[in-house]
Design a protein around this motif. Structure first.
Motif, PDB file in Angstrom:
ATOM      1  N   SER A  41       0.834  -1.197   0.000  1.00 21.98           N
ATOM      2  CA  SER A  41       0.000   0.000   0.000  1.00 21.98           C
ATOM      3  C   SER A  41       0.872   1.252   0.000  1.00 21.98           C
ATOM      4  O   SER A  41       1.839   1.337   0.745  1.00 21.98           O
ATOM      5  CB  SER A  41      -0.904   0.000   1.234  1.00 21.98           C
ATOM      6  N   GLY A  42       0.554   2.192  -0.889  1.00 16.68           N
ATOM      7  CA  GLY A  42       1.303   3.435  -0.986  1.00 16.68           C
ATOM      8  C   GLY A  42       2.518   3.364  -1.889  1.00 16.68           C
ATOM      9  O   GLY A  42       3.091   4.391  -2.250  1.00 16.68           O
ATOM     10  N   ASP A  68      -7.831   2.765  -2.802  1.00 14.31           N
ATOM     11  CA  ASP A  68      -7.853   3.800  -3.819  1.00 14.31           C
ATOM     12  C   ASP A  68      -6.656   3.542  -4.713  1.00 14.31           C
ATOM     13  O   ASP A  68      -5.515   3.512  -4.240  1.00 14.31           O
ATOM     14  CB  ASP A  68      -7.769   5.193  -3.176  1.00 14.31           C
ATOM     15  N   CYS A  69      -6.908   3.334  -6.002  1.00 13.62           N
ATOM     16  CA  CYS A  69      -5.828   3.042  -6.944  1.00 13.62           C
ATOM     17  C   CYS A  69      -5.828   4.074  -8.073  1.00 13.62           C
ATOM     18  O   CYS A  69      -6.883   4.576  -8.468  1.00 13.62           O
ATOM     19  CB  CYS A  69      -5.984   1.647  -7.539  1.00 13.62           C
ATOM     20  N   THR A 113      -0.397   2.867  -8.457  1.00 13.25           N
ATOM     21  CA  THR A 113      -0.307   3.071  -7.016  1.00 13.25           C
ATOM     22  C   THR A 113      -1.648   2.714  -6.400  1.00 13.25           C
ATOM     23  O   THR A 113      -2.690   3.144  -6.904  1.00 13.25           O
ATOM     24  CB  THR A 113       0.016   4.545  -6.679  1.00 13.25           C
ATOM     25  N   CYS A 114      -1.624   1.938  -5.333  1.00 13.45           N
ATOM     26  CA  CYS A 114      -2.841   1.610  -4.588  1.00 13.45           C
ATOM     27  C   CYS A 114      -2.578   1.894  -3.115  1.00 13.45           C
ATOM     28  O   CYS A 114      -1.498   1.586  -2.595  1.00 13.45           O
ATOM     29  CB  CYS A 114      -3.230   0.147  -4.762  1.00 13.45           C
ATOM     30  N   THR A 115      -3.557   2.485  -2.457  1.00 13.24           N
ATOM     31  CA  THR A 115      -3.447   2.765  -1.022  1.00 13.24           C
ATOM     32  C   THR A 115      -4.710   2.299  -0.325  1.00 13.24           C
ATOM     33  O   THR A 115      -5.762   2.133  -0.951  1.00 13.24           O
ATOM     34  CB  THR A 115      -3.266   4.273  -0.760  1.00 13.24           C
ATOM     35  N   ASN A 116      -4.576   2.074   0.969  1.00 17.22           N
ATOM     36  CA  ASN A 116      -5.739   1.749   1.793  1.00 17.22           C
ATOM     37  C   ASN A 116      -5.604   2.486   3.118  1.00 17.22           C
ATOM     38  O   ASN A 116      -4.508   2.763   3.579  1.00 17.22           O
ATOM     39  CB  ASN A 116      -5.911   0.239   2.000  1.00 17.22           C
ATOM     40  N   GLN A 117      -6.758   2.809   3.718  1.00 18.03           N
ATOM     41  CA  GLN A 117      -6.799   3.579   4.959  1.00 18.03           C
ATOM     42  C   GLN A 117      -6.502   2.699   6.174  1.00 18.03           C
ATOM     43  O   GLN A 117      -5.884   3.148   7.136  1.00 18.03           O
ATOM     44  CB  GLN A 117      -8.183   4.211   5.135  1.00 18.03           C
ATOM     45  N   VAL A 122      -1.740  -5.808   3.704  1.00 20.79           N
ATOM     46  CA  VAL A 122      -2.354  -5.820   2.377  1.00 20.79           C
ATOM     47  C   VAL A 122      -1.257  -5.824   1.328  1.00 20.79           C
ATOM     48  O   VAL A 122      -0.282  -5.074   1.428  1.00 20.79           O
ATOM     49  CB  VAL A 122      -3.261  -4.578   2.175  1.00 20.79           C
ATOM     50  N   ARG A 123      -1.424  -6.684   0.328  1.00 17.35           N
ATOM     51  CA  ARG A 123      -0.538  -6.698  -0.838  1.00 17.35           C
ATOM     52  C   ARG A 123      -1.409  -6.502  -2.067  1.00 17.35           C
ATOM     53  O   ARG A 123      -2.519  -7.012  -2.140  1.00 17.35           O
ATOM     54  CB  ARG A 123       0.201  -8.036  -0.964  1.00 17.35           C
ATOM     55  N   TYR A 124      -0.886  -5.763  -3.013  1.00 18.27           N
ATOM     56  CA  TYR A 124      -1.554  -5.571  -4.296  1.00 18.27           C
ATOM     57  C   TYR A 124      -0.700  -6.236  -5.361  1.00 18.27           C
ATOM     58  O   TYR A 124       0.501  -6.428  -5.172  1.00 18.27           O
ATOM     59  CB  TYR A 124      -1.706  -4.078  -4.611  1.00 18.27           C
ATOM     60  N   GLY A 125      -1.305  -6.583  -6.471  1.00 24.99           N
ATOM     61  CA  GLY A 125      -0.555  -7.213  -7.545  1.00 24.99           C
ATOM     62  C   GLY A 125      -1.229  -7.036  -8.883  1.00 24.99           C
ATOM     63  O   GLY A 125      -2.428  -6.771  -8.965  1.00 24.99           O
TER      64      GLY A 125
END
Length: 177
Positions: A41-42, A68-69, A113-117, A122-125
């Motif tokens: 994230s971020g 949010d991406c 870029t993806c972020t979460n509050q 969390v991992r994004y891919g």
């Protein structure tokens, strides 16, 4: 008699080949979906995007998060679109859930870029869209039915040929004997 064994052997070989191609098509299609590039994230990552590969964005998280991406760069303005339903892929013991598709106008390098509050692991891919596996599955199903079907036609044709020849030979023996 060996001729009948040979044509039915061809049928068995076709059945095995069809089953192996079906299994291979399913496994390769599903394993190709899993993210090949992951990030936190971020974190902003540069990912090569090819629209023909139907890229998708995945998330791996133990808890539900708000994300949010954003995607920038590349040769044209790419857009992120939400997916309908829930498509999950398990790779290396990690469950990835696809939540976005990337609609890129052209092949190129894009920054994602993806972020979460939430404070969560969390991992994004980035992988392939889950619906892109349909082609491999369809091809596998075709192999499962068409190859054994062709073998069955060869076996039935060979059996009929043998039976017709034997019948003709018996008739000739009966007439001549």
């Amino acid at each position: 008699m060996w001729w009948l064994a040979a044509v039915w052997g061809v049928f068995l070989v076709c059945c095995v080949a069809g089953a192996l191609l079906f299994t291979g098509g399913i496994v390769s299609s599903v394993s190709d979906l899993a993210p090949t590039r992951t990030f936190a994230s971020g974190e902003s990552v540069t990912v090569p995007i090819d629209p023909a590969q139907k890229p998708g964005v995945y998330i791996a998280s133990d808890t539900q998060v708000s994300y949010d991406c954003a995607i920038t760069g590349g040769p044209g303005q790419a857009r992120l679109a939400r997916t309908t339903g829930s498509q999950k892929v398990t790779a290396g013991g990690t469950v990835w859930e696809q939540f976005l598709v990337i609609n890129a106008p052209a092949k190129g390098d894009y920054q994602l870029t993806c972020t979460n509050q939430e404070q969560a692991a969390v991992r994004y891919g980035v992988g392939r869209d889950a619906f892109s596996a349909v082609g491999g599955i369809t091809g596998g199903l075709a192999a499962l039915f068409l190859i054994p079907g062709a073998g069955l036609l060869v076996a039935i044709g060979g059996t009929i040929t043998v039976l017709v020849r034997r019948s003709g030979a018996r008739k000739r023996l009966a007439v001549g004997g």
